[in-house]
Motif scaffolding. Structure first.
Motif, short mmCIF file in Angstrom:
data_model
loop_
_atom_site.label_atom_id
_atom_site.label_comp_id
_atom_site.label_asym_id
_atom_site.label_seq_id
_atom_site.Cartn_x
_atom_site.Cartn_y
_atom_site.Cartn_z
N PRO A 210 0.82 -1.22 0.00
CA PRO A 210 0.00 0.00 0.00
C PRO A 210 0.85 1.26 0.00
O PRO A 210 1.85 1.35 0.71
N VAL A 211 0.44 2.22 -0.82
CA VAL A 211 1.18 3.48 -0.96
C VAL A 211 0.26 4.61 -0.54
O VAL A 211 -0.90 4.67 -0.96
N ASP A 212 0.76 5.50 0.31
CA ASP A 212 -0.01 6.68 0.68
C ASP A 212 -0.34 7.49 -0.58
O ASP A 212 0.53 7.73 -1.42
N PHE A 213 -1.60 7.90 -0.69
CA PHE A 213 -2.04 8.55 -1.92
C PHE A 213 -1.27 9.84 -2.18
O PHE A 213 -0.86 10.12 -3.32
N ASP A 214 -1.06 10.65 -1.16
CA ASP A 214 -0.33 11.89 -1.36
C ASP A 214 1.12 11.64 -1.77
O ASP A 214 1.68 12.41 -2.57
N VAL A 215 1.71 10.58 -1.23
CA VAL A 215 3.07 10.21 -1.63
C VAL A 215 3.09 9.81 -3.10
O VAL A 215 4.02 10.15 -3.85
N LEU A 216 2.05 9.09 -3.53
CA LEU A 216 1.96 8.70 -4.94
C LEU A 216 1.90 9.92 -5.84
O LEU A 216 2.62 10.01 -6.84
N VAL A 217 1.05 10.89 -5.49
CA VAL A 217 0.94 12.11 -6.28
C VAL A 217 2.26 12.86 -6.31
O VAL A 217 2.73 13.28 -7.38
N THR A 218 2.87 13.03 -5.15
CA THR A 218 4.12 13.79 -5.05
C THR A 218 5.24 13.12 -5.84
O THR A 218 6.00 13.79 -6.56
N THR A 219 5.34 11.80 -5.73
CA THR A 219 6.42 11.08 -6.42
C THR A 219 6.28 11.18 -7.93
O THR A 219 7.25 11.48 -8.64
N LEU A 220 5.08 10.92 -8.43
CA LEU A 220 4.87 10.98 -9.88
C LEU A 220 5.09 12.41 -10.40
O LEU A 220 5.65 12.59 -11.48
N THR A 221 4.65 13.38 -9.65
CA THR A 221 4.83 14.77 -10.08
C THR A 221 6.31 15.14 -10.12
O THR A 221 6.78 15.76 -11.08
N ARG A 222 7.06 14.73 -9.10
CA ARG A 222 8.48 15.05 -9.07
C ARG A 222 9.22 14.33 -10.21
O ARG A 222 10.11 14.92 -10.85
N LEU A 223 8.87 13.10 -10.47
CA LEU A 223 9.51 12.37 -11.57
C LEU A 223 9.22 13.05 -12.91
O LEU A 223 10.11 13.19 -13.76
N TRP A 224 7.97 13.47 -13.11
CA TRP A 224 7.60 14.15 -14.35
C TRP A 224 8.36 15.47 -14.48
O TRP A 224 8.93 15.78 -15.53
N ALA A 225 8.40 16.25 -13.38
CA ALA A 225 9.10 17.54 -13.42
C ALA A 225 10.59 17.35 -13.67
O ALA A 225 11.21 18.09 -14.45
N ASN A 226 11.19 16.35 -13.02
CA ASN A 226 12.61 16.10 -13.23
C ASN A 226 12.91 15.67 -14.66
O ASN A 226 13.92 16.07 -15.25
N ALA A 227 12.02 14.86 -15.23
CA ALA A 227 12.23 14.40 -16.60
C ALA A 227 12.19 15.56 -17.59
O ALA A 227 12.94 15.57 -18.57
N LEU A 228 11.35 16.54 -17.33
CA LEU A 228 11.25 17.71 -18.21
C LEU A 228 12.27 18.79 -17.86
O LEU A 228 12.36 19.80 -18.56
N ARG A 229 13.00 18.57 -16.75
CA ARG A 229 13.98 19.54 -16.26
C ARG A 229 13.32 20.88 -15.96
O ARG A 229 13.86 21.96 -16.27
N ILE A 230 12.15 20.81 -15.36
CA ILE A 230 11.51 22.04 -14.88
C ILE A 230 12.37 22.57 -13.74
O ILE A 230 12.74 21.84 -12.83
N PRO A 231 12.72 23.85 -13.76
CA PRO A 231 13.64 24.41 -12.76
C PRO A 231 13.17 24.17 -11.34
O PRO A 231 11.96 24.19 -11.05
N GLU A 232 14.13 23.96 -10.46
CA GLU A 232 13.82 23.68 -9.07
C GLU A 232 13.04 24.82 -8.41
O GLU A 232 12.21 24.60 -7.55
N ARG A 233 13.25 26.04 -8.87
CA ARG A 233 12.53 27.17 -8.29
C ARG A 233 11.03 27.00 -8.45
O ARG A 233 10.24 27.40 -7.60
#
Length: 239
Positions: A210-233
């Protein structure tokens, strides 16, 4: 807004229907006009609701028409007044659910156009809808594996959202926010596939722990942002 790729590659700008409606989840030849009377509409709705319960409980292949009529507390003859077979009532179940299962792709989050906030809001909306309809998504996978009509509609529907996300990636590239070297369509296909398959395995199948739903959202969002190289700011501004 022009949807052509900032890098000039890929087919991200070819489809003029990105903002049009997503294809129906149900084959048109299995759908019929609704009853004209309130009583008929009510009975049909009861059969559709009962069919969803039965399908989600037993699976499409193991469900019988008598199971549906028993759940709906009606006769088999009443069923055949509205539907000819299991495929038709399953198509009606999908048609009833599809509005709830729509997701806008990478649109805009209310009150902001910060790319990280938009990613997070889009992923959250998609995953919440997926969680509400998780059992139905398992059914759709099952039926699509045996019926090419449902398989093709599922493919076309997924392609619509992939193309919308590709357009948003191209726009981020034009704004100087996303990696300009990425092909928008290929990036969208990879990232959209990551989200949908992880949603299926964690929310529908429950394969993983089982995965916490908010953790799932945060993880997928961070992976997507990192893949696109969206600035850390952009990320830190919303965390």
């Amino acid at each position: 807004m022009n949807s052509a790729s900032h890098s000039g590659r890929g087919d991200a700008g070819r489809d003029a229907d990105w903002d049009g409606p997503a294809p129906s989840m149900a084959p048109a030849d299995l759908l019929h006009d609704p009853p004209v009377t309130q009583r008929g509409a009510r009975r049909r709705a009861e059969l559709i609701a009962a069919a969803r319960v039965v399908f989600e409980r037993s699976g499409f292949l193991d469900s019988k028409l008598t199971d549906i009529t028993r759940e709906a507390k009606c006769s088999t003859g009443s069923f055949y007044t509205y539907f000819n077979n299991k495929e038709e009532v399953f198509a009606a179940v999908l048609q009833e659910a599809q509005e709830d299962m729509l997701h806008p792709g990478m649109g805009r989050a209310a009150g902001t156009d910060d790319p990280y906030a938009v990613l997070e809001a889009s992923n959250r909306a998609y995953l919440e809808a997926y969680r509400r309809n998780a059992r139905l998504m398992v059914l759709l996978e099952q039926v699509a594996s045996i019926d090419p009509r449902f398989r093709e509609l599922r493919r076309r529907r997924g392609e619509t959202f992939i193309r919308r996300n590709a357009r948003s990636i191209a726009e981020l590239q034009k704004r100087g926010i996303a990696d300009p070297e990425l092909d928008p369509m290929l990036a969208s296909r990879a990232l959209s596939g990551m989200v949908s398959r992880l949603a299926y395995s964690t929310l529908a199948l429950g394969d993983a722990e089982p995965v916490d739903f908010d953790v799932l959202v945060t993880t997928l969002t961070r992976l997507w942002a990192n893949a696109l190289r969206i600035p850390e700011r952009a990320a830190t501004a919303t965390t």
